[in-house]
Scaffold this active site. Structure first.
Site, PDB file in Angstrom:
ATOM      1  N   ARG A 175       0.808  -1.217   0.000  1.00  0.00           N
ATOM      2  CA  ARG A 175       0.000   0.000   0.000  1.00  0.00           C
ATOM      3  C   ARG A 175       0.847   1.276   0.000  1.00  0.00           C
ATOM      4  O   ARG A 175       0.326   2.374  -0.107  1.00  0.00           O
ATOM      5  CB  ARG A 175      -0.948  -0.015   1.222  1.00  0.00           C
ATOM      6  CG  ARG A 175      -2.048  -1.066   1.091  1.00  0.00           C
ATOM      7  CD  ARG A 175      -2.710  -1.374   2.440  1.00  0.00           C
ATOM      8  NE  ARG A 175      -1.955  -2.343   3.218  1.00  0.00           N
ATOM      9  CZ  ARG A 175      -2.299  -2.770   4.439  1.00  0.00           C
ATOM     10  NH1 ARG A 175      -3.383  -2.289   5.013  1.00  0.00           N
ATOM     11  NH2 ARG A 175      -1.562  -3.667   5.075  1.00  0.00           N
ATOM     12  N   GLN A 198      12.632 -14.475   5.959  1.00  0.00           N
ATOM     13  CA  GLN A 198      11.341 -15.082   5.634  1.00  0.00           C
ATOM     14  C   GLN A 198      11.211 -14.954   4.116  1.00  0.00           C
ATOM     15  O   GLN A 198      10.858 -13.890   3.606  1.00  0.00           O
ATOM     16  CB  GLN A 198      10.205 -14.336   6.353  1.00  0.00           C
ATOM     17  CG  GLN A 198       8.848 -14.968   6.124  1.00  0.00           C
ATOM     18  CD  GLN A 198       7.696 -14.033   6.528  1.00  0.00           C
ATOM     19  OE1 GLN A 198       7.857 -12.821   6.621  1.00  0.00           O
ATOM     20  NE2 GLN A 198       6.534 -14.609   6.754  1.00  0.00           N
ATOM     21  N   GLY A 201       2.501 -14.212   6.094  1.00  0.00           N
ATOM     22  CA  GLY A 201       1.733 -13.677   7.220  1.00  0.00           C
ATOM     23  C   GLY A 201       2.577 -13.482   8.464  1.00  0.00           C
ATOM     24  O   GLY A 201       3.694 -13.993   8.577  1.00  0.00           O
ATOM     25  N   GLY A 205       8.006  -3.735  12.598  1.00  0.00           N
ATOM     26  CA  GLY A 205       8.858  -2.698  12.010  1.00  0.00           C
ATOM     27  C   GLY A 205       8.077  -1.516  11.471  1.00  0.00           C
ATOM     28  O   GLY A 205       8.656  -0.465  11.184  1.00  0.00           O
ATOM     29  N   ASN A 259      -6.058  -4.195  17.969  1.00  0.00           N
ATOM     30  CA  ASN A 259      -4.825  -4.908  18.241  1.00  0.00           C
ATOM     31  C   ASN A 259      -3.664  -4.095  17.692  1.00  0.00           C
ATOM     32  O   ASN A 259      -3.638  -3.742  16.521  1.00  0.00           O
ATOM     33  CB  ASN A 259      -4.880  -6.270  17.539  1.00  0.00           C
ATOM     34  CG  ASN A 259      -3.542  -6.988  17.581  1.00  0.00           C
ATOM     35  OD1 ASN A 259      -2.844  -6.971  18.592  1.00  0.00           O
ATOM     36  ND2 ASN A 259      -3.181  -7.621  16.467  1.00  0.00           N
ATOM     37  N   TYR A 318      40.416  27.455  -5.102  1.00  0.00           N
ATOM     38  CA  TYR A 318      40.523  26.239  -5.916  1.00  0.00           C
ATOM     39  C   TYR A 318      41.186  26.579  -7.244  1.00  0.00           C
ATOM     40  O   TYR A 318      40.736  27.488  -7.952  1.00  0.00           O
ATOM     41  CB  TYR A 318      39.111  25.687  -6.140  1.00  0.00           C
ATOM     42  CG  TYR A 318      39.041  24.344  -6.826  1.00  0.00           C
ATOM     43  CD1 TYR A 318      39.804  23.275  -6.373  1.00  0.00           C
ATOM     44  CD2 TYR A 318      38.190  24.148  -7.904  1.00  0.00           C
ATOM     45  CE1 TYR A 318      39.716  22.036  -6.996  1.00  0.00           C
ATOM     46  CE2 TYR A 318      38.093  22.913  -8.528  1.00  0.00           C
ATOM     47  CZ  TYR A 318      38.865  21.863  -8.070  1.00  0.00           C
ATOM     48  OH  TYR A 318      38.774  20.633  -8.681  1.00  0.00           O
TER      49      TYR A 318
HETATM   50  C1  UD1 Z   1      -1.284  -6.367  11.677  1.00  0.00           C
HETATM   51  C2  UD1 Z   1      -2.189  -7.229  12.584  1.00  0.00           C
HETATM   52  C3  UD1 Z   1      -3.409  -6.406  13.001  1.00  0.00           C
HETATM   53  C4  UD1 Z   1      -2.935  -5.155  13.719  1.00  0.00           C
HETATM   54  C5  UD1 Z   1      -1.948  -4.352  12.830  1.00  0.00           C
HETATM   55  C6  UD1 Z   1      -1.356  -3.245  13.661  1.00  0.00           C
HETATM   56  C7  UD1 Z   1      -1.963  -9.550  11.890  1.00  0.00           C
HETATM   57  C8  UD1 Z   1      -2.574 -10.673  11.139  1.00  0.00           C
HETATM   58  N1  UD1 Z   1      -2.627  -8.405  11.867  1.00  0.00           N
HETATM   59  O1  UD1 Z   1      -2.028  -6.049  10.505  1.00  0.00           O
HETATM   60  O2  UD1 Z   1      -4.236  -7.164  13.875  1.00  0.00           O
HETATM   61  O3  UD1 Z   1      -4.065  -4.352  14.033  1.00  0.00           O
HETATM   62  O4  UD1 Z   1      -0.880  -5.192  12.385  1.00  0.00           O
HETATM   63  O5  UD1 Z   1      -0.472  -2.463  12.901  1.00  0.00           O
HETATM   64  O6  UD1 Z   1      -0.937  -9.741  12.485  1.00  0.00           O
HETATM   65  N2  UD1 Z   1       5.267  -8.995   8.222  1.00  0.00           N
HETATM   66  C9  UD1 Z   1       6.259  -9.933   8.047  1.00  0.00           C
HETATM   67  N3  UD1 Z   1       5.974 -11.047   7.299  1.00  0.00           N
HETATM   68  C10 UD1 Z   1       4.756 -11.265   6.731  1.00  0.00           C
HETATM   69  C11 UD1 Z   1       3.751 -10.291   6.930  1.00  0.00           C
HETATM   70  C12 UD1 Z   1       4.032  -9.181   7.683  1.00  0.00           C
HETATM   71  O7  UD1 Z   1       7.374  -9.794   8.539  1.00  0.00           O
HETATM   72  O8  UD1 Z   1       4.595 -12.304   6.081  1.00  0.00           O
HETATM   73  C13 UD1 Z   1       5.576  -7.800   9.030  1.00  0.00           C
HETATM   74  C14 UD1 Z   1       5.441  -6.494   8.243  1.00  0.00           C
HETATM   75  O9  UD1 Z   1       6.689  -6.113   7.681  1.00  0.00           O
HETATM   76  C15 UD1 Z   1       4.992  -5.512   9.322  1.00  0.00           C
HETATM   77  C16 UD1 Z   1       4.258  -6.385  10.340  1.00  0.00           C
HETATM   78  O10 UD1 Z   1       4.668  -7.711  10.091  1.00  0.00           O
HETATM   79  O11 UD1 Z   1       6.095  -4.887   9.941  1.00  0.00           O
HETATM   80  C17 UD1 Z   1       2.743  -6.259  10.197  1.00  0.00           C
HETATM   81  O12 UD1 Z   1       2.338  -6.670   8.899  1.00  0.00           O
HETATM   82  P1  UD1 Z   1       1.221  -5.914   8.081  1.00  0.00           P
HETATM   83  O13 UD1 Z   1       1.033  -6.597   6.788  1.00  0.00           O
HETATM   84  O14 UD1 Z   1       1.468  -4.466   8.079  1.00  0.00           O
HETATM   85  O15 UD1 Z   1      -0.072  -6.249   8.985  1.00  0.00           O
HETATM   86  P2  UD1 Z   1      -1.350  -5.341   9.203  1.00  0.00           P
HETATM   87  O16 UD1 Z   1      -2.273  -5.573   8.072  1.00  0.00           O
HETATM   88  O17 UD1 Z   1      -0.955  -3.972   9.498  1.00  0.00           O
HETATM   89 MG    MG Z   2       0.842  -2.950   9.307  1.00  0.00          MG
END
Ligand code: UD1
Ligand code: MG
Length: 452
Positions: free
Chosen positions: A15, A73, A78, A101, A166, A384
């Site tokens: 996004r 990863q 997820g 992060g 969350n 210079y």
């Molecule tokens: C996630 C939470 C959501 C919470 C929100 C808060 C889950 C399923 N959902 O959603 O409940 O309200 O954060 O900001 O956890 N990442 C990885 N590997 C992956 C996917 C993500 O390392 O395969 C890392 C991303 O880099 C990021 C973090 O995990 O730093 C969160 O991932 P993101 O896809 O942003 O989750 P949200 O949709 O924000």
């Molecule tokens: Mg997020």
């Protein structure tokens, strides 16, 4: 018991619409991940593990100097899957605190409270947000206990109406997390292995899921889009402005200051609108910074005034100086006390002694300027020769007439008086007038040209 911290940072950040990995996007001039790692470090954990994936090499090289364990990863399946990659590197009995992060403003105090709240089960950080859009929602049972977390994309209209969200951060024993994650499935709207599902599994086992809230809601704002990045930046800056005001600094407008580093201020410092502070900036007592100035790694002593539109970088400025408007101090500029550097004057790798003045339109580079020197408008040090930089030495109490060019290497002895428009290529003697320009002649019998 030992505490390890896992930072999830593998997501692409679709996004953001960017080729830069999301966690390298900057807040207050530093990558989001840098903020998270700094906070993690403040908790003195046994180890910090960073799960990287998308753009992993860029992320790793941006933090090459940091003492962290990198976990790859390869496929982003997820947040649950991401944590699973890290757990084999953690002792099963150790506690694991999971951070994201892309949630950069979290404070160490808030995380300490979360660690306290855990009470041997599982603790999650939640927040009450006025706009919960995009976040997972906390679902509580009839007794008010946390039952599960539902992602917005999977939530019913009723669940979506909840404003308790969350944050994503949680703490539990590594062995337990691994057990729960082993049974997490990806049957959901995003076909991802959600870390949030461990909450449902823990509560089904009768384990108390403790919750903890941040002091300020902005601490837990996540960044998934440029808009959210901009909002997080403003939240950071507003908190920085508030700290300055509380410490006694006057800000012309608390919404129009940007601190991208460490700004230290003495008593009664005042800062006008639209100033940017980068790196380490120290302002002495009663320093005034005019509007639209940029200061990077600068130290300014007491009672100095910097006027509008000045740009100061890697410079050291003494007490009671007057700088600008429109001054440019480049790396290595050193001004002793009561020095005036005026409009369109550029100073680089040069020292100006006490009470010296260069008030208009000059370039002073690689120069050593003594005390009480007057540098006339338009004076240039020609430092210079196309290959090498040379030094100009100007003794105490010299007077340089307007539009002089000083061809370095050259030394002007103490009290040298240089006629306006001179091109000085040889050293000049003390206390004498030196003029180096064509002699003015008036041509006898000259007639103006006439049209034929
Ligand atoms: C996630 C939470 C959501 C919470 C929100 C808060 C889950 C399923 N959902 O959603 O409940 O309200 O954060 O900001 O956890 N990442 C990885 N590997 C992956 C996917 C993500 O390392 O395969 C890392 C991303 O880099 C990021 C973090 O995990 O730093 C969160 O991932 P993101 O896809 O942003 O989750 P949200 O949709 O924000
Ligand atoms: Mg997020």
């Amino acid at each position: 018991m030992a505490l390890d911290i896992v930072v999830l940072a593998a997501g692409q950040g679709k996004r953001m619409h960017s080729s830069l990995p999301k966690v390298l996007h900057k807040v207050a001039g530093r990558p989001m991940l840098a903020h998270v790692l700094e906070t993690a470090r403040a908790l003195s954990p046994g180890q910090i593990l960073v799960v990287h994936g998308h753009g992993g090499d860029d992320v790793r090289s941006a933090f090459a100097a940091m003492d962290v364990t990198w976990i790859e990863q390869a496929e982003q399946l997820g947040t649950g899957h991401a944590l699973m990659q890290a757990l084999p590197s953690v002792k099963p009995r150790d506690d694991v605190l999971v951070l994201y992060g892309d949630v950069p403003l979290i404070r160490a105090e808030t995380l300490r409270a979360l660690i306290e709240a855990r009470d041997c089960g599982l603790a999650i950080l939640t927040a009450e947000l006025s706009d919960p859009a995009g976040y997972g929602r906390i679902v509580r049972d009839a007794q008010g206990r946390v039952a599960r977390i539902v992602e917005e994309k999977d939530a019913s209209a009723e669940e979506r109406a909840s404003r308790e969200v969350n944050v994503g951060f949680l703490i539990a024993q590594a062995g337990r997390l691994a057990g729960w994650l082993a049974s997490v499935k990806n049957r959901n709207a995003q076909q991802e292995y959600y870390l949030t599902d461990v909450v449902r599994l823990a509560s089904a086992e009768g384990i108390n899921v403790a919750t903890c809230r941040p002091t300020d809601a902005w601490e837990v704002w996540g960044v998934n889009s440029r808009h959210e990045l901009a909002l997080v930046e403003r939240a950071y800056q507003n908190a920085a402005a508030k700290r300055l005001l509380e410490a006694g600094v006057t800000l012309a407008d608390l919404w129009r200051i940007d601190v991208r580093g460490d700004l230290r201020c003495g008593n009664d410092v005042s800062i006008d609108v639209n100033c940017v502070f980068e790196g380490k900036v120290t302002l002495g007592d009663r320093v005034h910074i005019g509007p639209n100035c940029v200061l990077r790694n600068v130290t300014i002593a007491a009672d100095t005034e910097v006027h509008a539109f000045s740009q100061l970088e890697e410079a050291q400025i003494g007490a009671r100086c007057r700088v600008g408007p429109y001054a440019r101090l480049r790396p290595g500029a050193v001004l002793d006390e009561d020095v005036h550097v005026g409009n369109f004057v550029e100073v680089k790798a040069s020292r100006l002694g006490a009470h010296s003045k260069a008030n208009h339109l000059s370039y002073i580079g690689d120069a050593e300027v003594g005390r009480s020197v007057n540098i006339g408008a338009g004076t240039i040090t020609c430092n210079y020769d196309g290959a090498t930089k040379h030094r100009t030495v100007i003794g105490d109490e010299c007077f340089i007439g307007s539009d002089a060019t000083l061809v370095a290497p050259v030394t002007l002895a103490r009290g040298s008086y240089i006629g306006a428009g001179s091109t000085i290529c040889k050293d000049t003697p003390a206390d004498q007038l030196t003029v180096a320009r064509a002699t003015q002649v008036t041509v006898p019998g000259w007639k103006p040209p006439r049209k034929k």
